[in-house]
Write an enzyme that holds these catalytic residues in place. Structure first.
Site, PDB file in Angstrom:
ATOM      1  N   ARG A   1     -24.455   9.729  39.321  1.00  0.00           N
ATOM      2  CA  ARG A   1     -23.895  10.896  40.019  1.00  0.00           C
ATOM      3  C   ARG A   1     -22.401  10.731  40.304  1.00  0.00           C
ATOM      4  NH1 ARG A   1     -28.550  13.860  41.671  1.00  0.00           N
ATOM      5  NH2 ARG A   1     -30.256  12.431  42.118  1.00  0.00           N
TER       6      ARG A   1
ATOM      7  N   ARG B   1     -36.976  21.008  50.726  1.00  0.00           N
ATOM      8  CA  ARG B   1     -37.382  19.645  50.400  1.00  0.00           C
ATOM      9  C   ARG B   1     -36.189  18.717  50.610  1.00  0.00           C
ATOM     10  NH1 ARG B   1     -40.043  18.479  45.302  1.00  0.00           N
ATOM     11  NH2 ARG B   1     -40.312  16.610  46.516  1.00  0.00           N
TER      12      ARG B   1
ATOM     13  N   HIS C   1     -20.060  19.795  46.138  1.00  0.00           N
ATOM     14  CA  HIS C   1     -21.314  19.055  46.238  1.00  0.00           C
ATOM     15  C   HIS C   1     -21.642  18.836  47.698  1.00  0.00           C
ATOM     16  CE1 HIS C   1     -21.546  18.523  42.008  1.00  0.00           C
ATOM     17  NE2 HIS C   1     -20.267  18.195  42.010  1.00  0.00           N
ATOM     18  N   ILE C   2     -22.862  19.142  48.043  1.00  0.00           N
ATOM     19  CA  ILE C   2     -23.320  19.006  49.431  1.00  0.00           C
ATOM     20  C   ILE C   2     -23.306  17.535  49.834  1.00  0.00           C
ATOM     21  CG2 ILE C   2     -25.321  19.346  50.949  1.00  0.00           C
ATOM     22  CD1 ILE C   2     -26.090  21.698  48.976  1.00  0.00           C
ATOM     23  N   SER C   3     -23.837  16.701  48.956  1.00  0.00           N
ATOM     24  CA  SER C   3     -23.887  15.265  49.234  1.00  0.00           C
ATOM     25  C   SER C   3     -22.610  14.596  48.717  1.00  0.00           C
ATOM     26  CB  SER C   3     -25.119  14.641  48.544  1.00  0.00           C
ATOM     27  OG  SER C   3     -25.015  14.780  47.140  1.00  0.00           O
TER      28      SER C   3
ATOM     29  N   TYR D   1     -30.007  16.693  51.702  1.00  0.00           N
ATOM     30  CA  TYR D   1     -29.319  17.980  51.565  1.00  0.00           C
ATOM     31  C   TYR D   1     -29.339  18.837  52.835  1.00  0.00           C
ATOM     32  CZ  TYR D   1     -29.490  16.678  46.653  1.00  0.00           C
ATOM     33  OH  TYR D   1     -29.339  16.020  45.465  1.00  0.00           O
TER      34      TYR D   1
ATOM     35  N   GLU E   1     -15.259  23.015  42.600  1.00  0.00           N
ATOM     36  CA  GLU E   1     -16.565  22.359  42.484  1.00  0.00           C
ATOM     37  C   GLU E   1     -16.973  21.833  43.859  1.00  0.00           C
ATOM     38  OE1 GLU E   1     -16.717  19.429  39.311  1.00  0.00           O
ATOM     39  OE2 GLU E   1     -18.202  18.281  40.449  1.00  0.00           O
TER      40      GLU E   1
ATOM     41  N   ARG F   1     -23.816   7.790  46.017  1.00  0.00           N
ATOM     42  CA  ARG F   1     -25.215   7.838  45.573  1.00  0.00           C
ATOM     43  C   ARG F   1     -25.394   7.041  44.280  1.00  0.00           C
ATOM     44  NH1 ARG F   1     -27.418  13.753  45.842  1.00  0.00           N
ATOM     45  NH2 ARG F   1     -29.370  12.581  45.620  1.00  0.00           N
TER      46      ARG F   1
ATOM     47  N   HIS G   1     -23.034  16.225  35.899  1.00  0.00           N
ATOM     48  CA  HIS G   1     -22.879  14.877  35.364  1.00  0.00           C
ATOM     49  C   HIS G   1     -22.927  14.802  33.833  1.00  0.00           C
ATOM     50  CE1 HIS G   1     -23.382  14.223  39.578  1.00  0.00           C
ATOM     51  NE2 HIS G   1     -24.634  14.648  39.559  1.00  0.00           N
TER      52      HIS G   1
ATOM     53  N   ASP H   1     -16.747  23.306  29.269  1.00  0.00           N
ATOM     54  CA  ASP H   1     -15.978  24.144  28.338  1.00  0.00           C
ATOM     55  C   ASP H   1     -15.831  25.564  28.871  1.00  0.00           C
ATOM     56  OD1 ASP H   1     -15.610  22.044  26.610  1.00  0.00           O
ATOM     57  OD2 ASP H   1     -17.124  22.680  25.160  1.00  0.00           O
TER      58      ASP H   1
HETATM   59  O1  CA2 Z   1     -24.829  17.172  46.277  1.00  0.00           O
HETATM   60  C1  CA2 Z   1     -24.945  18.159  45.540  1.00  0.00           C
HETATM   61  O2  CA2 Z   1     -24.622  19.288  45.906  1.00  0.00           O
HETATM   62  C2  CA2 Z   1     -25.541  18.019  44.143  1.00  0.00           C
HETATM   63  O3  CA2 Z   1     -24.845  18.906  43.280  1.00  0.00           O
HETATM   64  C3  CA2 Z   1     -26.989  18.421  44.255  1.00  0.00           C
HETATM   65  C4  CA2 Z   1     -27.761  18.243  42.946  1.00  0.00           C
HETATM   66  C5  CA2 Z   1     -27.566  16.832  42.413  1.00  0.00           C
HETATM   67  O4  CA2 Z   1     -28.216  16.711  41.156  1.00  0.00           O
HETATM   68  C6  CA2 Z   1     -26.109  16.473  42.271  1.00  0.00           C
HETATM   69  O5  CA2 Z   1     -26.019  15.144  41.807  1.00  0.00           O
HETATM   70  C7  CA2 Z   1     -25.395  16.608  43.601  1.00  0.00           C
HETATM   71  C8  CA2 Z   1     -29.257  18.415  43.151  1.00  0.00           C
HETATM   72  C9  CA2 Z   1     -29.639  19.660  43.822  1.00  0.00           C
HETATM   73  C10 CA2 Z   1     -31.074  19.525  44.166  1.00  0.00           C
HETATM   74  O6  CA2 Z   1     -31.205  20.164  45.392  1.00  0.00           O
HETATM   75  C11 CA2 Z   1     -32.345  19.962  46.057  1.00  0.00           C
HETATM   76  C12 CA2 Z   1     -32.348  20.431  47.334  1.00  0.00           C
HETATM   77  C13 CA2 Z   1     -33.449  20.231  48.109  1.00  0.00           C
HETATM   78  C14 CA2 Z   1     -34.569  19.620  47.579  1.00  0.00           C
HETATM   79  C15 CA2 Z   1     -34.546  19.165  46.283  1.00  0.00           C
HETATM   80  C16 CA2 Z   1     -33.436  19.331  45.510  1.00  0.00           C
END
Ligand code: CA2
Length: 145
Positions: free
Chosen positions: A112, A18, A101-103, A23, A99, A108, A81, A88
């Site tokens: 976030r 999705r 994060h893909i995005s 992502y 850590e 954003r 977040h 902890d």
């Molecule tokens: O950018 C990232 O890796 C995040 O950790 C991804 C989290 C988001 O809540 C963070 O703010 C940033 C969300 C992961 C949800 O991944 C999905 C992937 C495909 C479809 C729906 C959700």
């Protein structure tokens, strides 16, 4: 062989299934295969895990530490977040946690922009898509003692 835990948090099991606009189209399985494969090249054994549950993530962090893992690559998902409990857990261990994060969380929504976990990690890699996981492994390889 030194062991690394690749730990993904909530909803990352949906990767590639999705919201490809944010992502990308690669799945969690692709991520895990890439990191495992780079790990083999660098001489690391990579254990992969994903959980949608805060307590399970904390248990995994503790277990990696007490089992003598070299480091952890952690994408805590939205827990990033606001989870002081995961913060902890990371603060309570002495192995490096990177850590990922893909995005680019800073580009954003406002909520976030803040990571409550980042201050207790060895470092944070954001915005490079799933390549960030491999960058994290390279960073752990540089720290190798
Ligand atoms: O950018 C990232 O890796 C995040 O950790 C991804 C989290 C988001 O809540 C963070 O703010 C940033 C969300 C992961 C949800 O991944 C999905 C992937 C495909 C479809 C729906 C959700």
């Amino acid at each position: 062989m030194k062991k690394i835990l690749l730990l993904n948090g909530p909803n990352l099991n949906l990767l590639g299934k999705r919201e490809p606009g944010i992502y990308g189209e690669k799945t969690l399985k692709d991520v895990e295969e890439n990191v495992t494969s780079l790990g083999m090249t660098l001489g690391f054994e990579v254990r992969c895990n994903q959980s949608n549950h805060e307590g399970e993530i904390i248990d995994q962090i503790h277990e990696a530490f007490f089992s003598g893992y070299h480091g952890i690559i952690l994408n805590p998902g939205a827990y990033t977040h606001y989870s002081y409990a995961i913060r902890d857990a990371v603060a309570g261990i002495t192995i490096p946690v990177i850590e990922v994060h893909i995005s680019n969380i800073h580009a954003r929504e406002e909520f976030r922009h803040k990571s409550v976990i980042a201050p207790v990690t060895a470092g944070q890699i954001v915005g490079f898509g799933i390549k960030g996981y491999e960058l994290a492994l390279l960073a752990l390889n540089m720290e190798r003692g």
